[in-house]
Enzyme design. Sequence first.
Site, PDB file in Angstrom:
ATOM      1  N   ALA A  61      -9.043  29.430   0.007  1.00  0.00           N
ATOM      2  CA  ALA A  61      -9.000  28.212  -0.424  1.00  0.00           C
ATOM      3  C   ALA A  61      -9.521  27.797  -1.833  1.00  0.00           C
ATOM      4  CB  ALA A  61      -9.350  27.382   0.646  1.00  0.00           C
ATOM      5  N   TYR A  62      -9.207  26.409  -2.022  1.00  0.00           N
ATOM      6  CA  TYR A  62      -9.760  25.730  -3.521  1.00  0.00           C
ATOM      7  C   TYR A  62     -10.850  24.830  -2.674  1.00  0.00           C
ATOM      8  CZ  TYR A  62     -10.658  23.074  -7.576  1.00  0.00           C
ATOM      9  OH  TYR A  62     -11.483  22.231  -8.546  1.00  0.00           O
ATOM     10  N   ASP A 103     -12.632  18.979   7.699  1.00  0.00           N
ATOM     11  CA  ASP A 103     -12.636  17.711   8.252  1.00  0.00           C
ATOM     12  C   ASP A 103     -12.479  16.461   7.413  1.00  0.00           C
ATOM     13  OD1 ASP A 103     -15.298  18.854   7.212  1.00  0.00           O
ATOM     14  OD2 ASP A 103     -15.900  16.661   7.043  1.00  0.00           O
ATOM     15  N   TYR A 126      -9.639  16.678  -2.628  1.00  0.00           N
ATOM     16  CA  TYR A 126      -9.854  17.935  -1.983  1.00  0.00           C
ATOM     17  C   TYR A 126      -9.128  17.763  -0.285  1.00  0.00           C
ATOM     18  CZ  TYR A 126     -12.130  21.176   1.396  1.00  0.00           C
ATOM     19  OH  TYR A 126     -12.149  22.078   2.281  1.00  0.00           O
TER      20      TYR A 126
END
Length: 292
Positions: A61-62, A103, A126
């Site tokens: 993941a970034y 989340d 993000y």
Amino acid sequence: MKILVTGKNGQIGSSLVAQLNTMPDVTLLALDRDQLDITDSINVNKIVAEFNPNIIINAAAYTGVDKAEQQPELAYAVNRDGPYNLAIAANQINAAIIHISTDYVFAGDSAECYVETDNTEPQTGYGRSKLAGEQAVISACSRHIILRTAWVFGEHGNNFVKTMLRLAKTRDALDVVADQFGGPTYAGDIATAIVTISKQIVNGNQAYGLYHFSGFPYISWHAFALQIVDVALEQGVLTHSIQVNPITTQDYPTAAKRPANSRLNCHKIERAFGIQQSDWQAALTRVKDYLS
């Protein structure tokens, strides 16, 4: 089981590899970014077809929350296009894919713990890229598990626990945000949950879908920092007491907005797979392991 893990050097990936390597019934192929760029669809298809796993676990993941505001194309490439490539490849060989989300897909302004069916309203680049990744995986492979988690910490990589321990060694006081709440989640517990799900999928539990998994009890960043410092003092990791001051989100401006409420309701995963929430307090009893 034949399991392919991407992002093997991250917080969750490292814990996954450590656990899977102890299981004699698992044939594991764990790859880092240099070995498999998940944004390269041709290479993804090639490696997946050759290895032919039962389960693909995407721990790549970034994760630069603030940097994503300046690098949206890179964030979307890694967090949306990469998972889509993996899901397409999984679908072609009838494998399942387990994809880790966050989340941050929620606005973070609810008064309640978020359930899987709540409206998503990400407030950051993000969060938007991670939500796009969820949607991409869902669209590409029906045999998917989307696992949303929050406030991840572990022995590997950078995280809040390590930051607090590092700063506490050189300062007399720390200022920590006290008006953001969530469930700290131990990376080792996330890995255990994923392994449990993988076993059950292979054994016929087809409860595919979207799930929440995070720590309990829920707490503020400030209260979490207090616990970290207290345990570090008890275990001799810190040799002097330190003051931990509560501040507000406004007192600590960041490029990307942080959710005020990151509390995830985890009842669904317990019903489907018998998995209970992460016990972050138990994970902190080994605080020396977080020194880097």
